[in-house]
Design an enzyme around this catalytic site. Structure first.
Site, PDB file in Angstrom:
ATOM      1  N   TYR A 111      27.562  53.152  31.452  1.00 52.37           N
ATOM      2  CA  TYR A 111      28.453  54.004  32.224  1.00 52.37           C
ATOM      3  C   TYR A 111      29.750  53.240  32.529  1.00 52.37           C
ATOM      4  CZ  TYR A 111      30.954  56.467  35.610  1.00 52.37           C
ATOM      5  OH  TYR A 111      32.000  57.079  36.235  1.00 52.37           O
TER       6      TYR A 111
ATOM      7  N   HIS B 195      25.046  54.481  38.197  1.00 56.71           N
ATOM      8  CA  HIS B 195      25.201  55.883  37.786  1.00 56.71           C
ATOM      9  C   HIS B 195      23.869  56.615  37.631  1.00 56.71           C
ATOM     10  CE1 HIS B 195      28.049  58.980  36.187  1.00 56.71           C
ATOM     11  NE2 HIS B 195      28.783  58.351  37.079  1.00 56.71           N
TER      12      HIS B 195
HETATM   13 MG    MG Z   1      30.061  56.673  40.785  1.00 56.84          MG
END
Ligand code: MG
Length: 421
Positions: free
Chosen positions: A178, A227
């Site tokens: 992420y 995330h």
């Molecule tokens: Mg975030």
């Protein structure tokens, strides 16, 4: 708007004056390619209108319909100063409440009403709600490279530009991680070569922070966003492995499906836990604050209904030993960003503010957009939010379907199973 409005939606008590809401509509624009949804509330007073952020970039058509097909008819004819009643009416009128579409629509209305209130009073919103307790909000910014070296290089650039707080993400094989790019086809013998491997992530993230502390020193504050991709045990493993590097916070270790396990994770985590951007109701966010599983609450305030509920959460945080860190990357409009800053400057519970550097086109579409200077963000001192919208410029950046839902649906393990994005 339908011709007939049932009398139950009329002004429920005598208003202080004759100011009334005359129309509610949306403006959608994408000056950075990310669809931003703005709600405009007009009144019968010449030149008096308000703007609010209703940005749910992945489902913006639904928010537009919610505002224009459902919300407008509830509030036209009403006195715009009854903000609490109007937003409760908007929320309760659907009977089934909350969710990201409904709350983003509600947020657009809510922030636009605060904008109107500020313009009527001749005051910035932060003064309407009690005034500043600090001069500016300290922000953090995102560094994310395909390699450790690339991430550290980006971080160095941000430090030179004045930031004191940097979120670090690093790529890995396959789709990457992420906030950081990967190497396509990174798992060539797997059924899904562009996958994301949690074991790889749990190994390479501590290496990133070890190198970052060596290269950047101990003065800079470092943050990280998991995330929502971990289990509770993996969250604790990661938090413990990051302990030597003194993180400011570790963000979104668990998806909302697993938030019940946050208190246990926090208890065993040596680094502060920040959660909340996927909350789609203020009630859920309040439970996070009261539940003992978070050190920082970080809602996307339009997804929980706007400025009014976020202010209540800030107060709840103040009395619960929790700090705020409102979500604000590029899928928050400059109006939403200004609402975040009004919270930051007026709340003793402020922890840190996520920062986003808007492009020039955004400044053109939204005059008054707040810049970040030396890592600090300050409020406008003009009435309301102090943010305008140039609708001609907005039309030059039309919104398409958001690319955000493509990435959110694109995170799979090397075996092909979908993961939380
Ligand atoms: Mg975030």
């Amino acid at each position: 708007m339908p011709d007939s409005i049932p009398p139950t939606f009329g002004q429920p008590w005598p208003a202080r004056d004759a100011t009334r809401i005359t129309a509610v509509r949306t403006i959608v624009t994408a000056p950075e390619g990310t669809p931003l949804v703005v709600v405009r509330v007009d009144t019968n007073v010449d030149g008096l209108y308000g703007l609010g952020c209703a940005t749910f970039t992945q489902r913006w058509h639904s928010v537009v319909s919610y505002v224009e097909d459902h919300l407008e008819r509830l509030v036209v004819g009403r006195y715009p100063g009854d903000i609490e009643d109007l937003t409760r009416l908007a929320r309760l009128s659907s009977y089934w409440r909350d969710g990201a579409v409904a709350n983003n629509a509600l947020s657009g209305l809510d922030m636009a009403l605060w904008d109107i209130a500020g313009k009527r009073a001749g005051l910035p919103v932060h003064e309407l709600v009690g005034g500043k307790v600090r001069a500016a909000a300290d922000t953090y910014i995102h560094a994310g490279g395909a390699s450790v070296e690339e991430t550290i290089e980006q971080a160095r650039g941000f430090i030179e530009a004045g930031w004191r707080n940097i979120r670090l993400q690093v790529g890995q094989p396959g789709i990457g991680s992420y906030g950081a790019a990967g190497v396509g086809g990174g798992y060539p013998t797997s059924p899904y070569p562009d996958g994301w491997r949690v074991e790889e992530y749990l190994r390479n993230t501590p290496r990133l922070f070890e190198s970052a502390r060596e290269a950047l020193g101990s003065e800079v504050e470092l943050l990280h966003d998991a995330h929502s991709r971990l289990t509770a045990k993996q969250a604790v493993t990661l938090a413990r492995s990051l302990e030597p590097y003194g993180l400011f916070f570790l963000e979104d270790v668990l998806g909302p499906e697993d938030w019940g396990q946050l208190p246990g994770v926090r208890e065993l985590s040596p680094v502060p836990i920040a959660v909340g951007e996927l909350a789609t109701s203020a009630t859920t966010a309040a439970q996070l604050i009261l539940g003992g599983g978070v050190d920082f609450i970080r809602c996307h305030i339009s997804a929980i209904g706007g400025f009014t509920p976020a202010r209540k959460l800030a107060t709840l945080a103040e009395f619960s030993g929790v700090k705020t860190a409102w979500h604000a990357p590029g899928d928050t409009s400059p109006i939403g960003a200004a609402a975040n800053v009004a919270l930051d400057l007026t709340s003793p519970a402020f922890g840190i503010q996520e920062g986003h550097v808007y492009n020039d086109a955004t400044y053109e579409v939204f005059p008054g957009t707040l810049p970040i200077v030396d890592g600090w963000i300050r409020a406008n001192e003009t009435p309301g939010w102090g943010i305008g919208i140039d609708e001609k410029a907005a039309a030059r950046y039309p919104a398409g379907l958001s690319g955000h839902d493509a990435w959110a649906a694109g995170v799979r393990s090397p075996d092909g199973a979908l993961r939380y994005p």
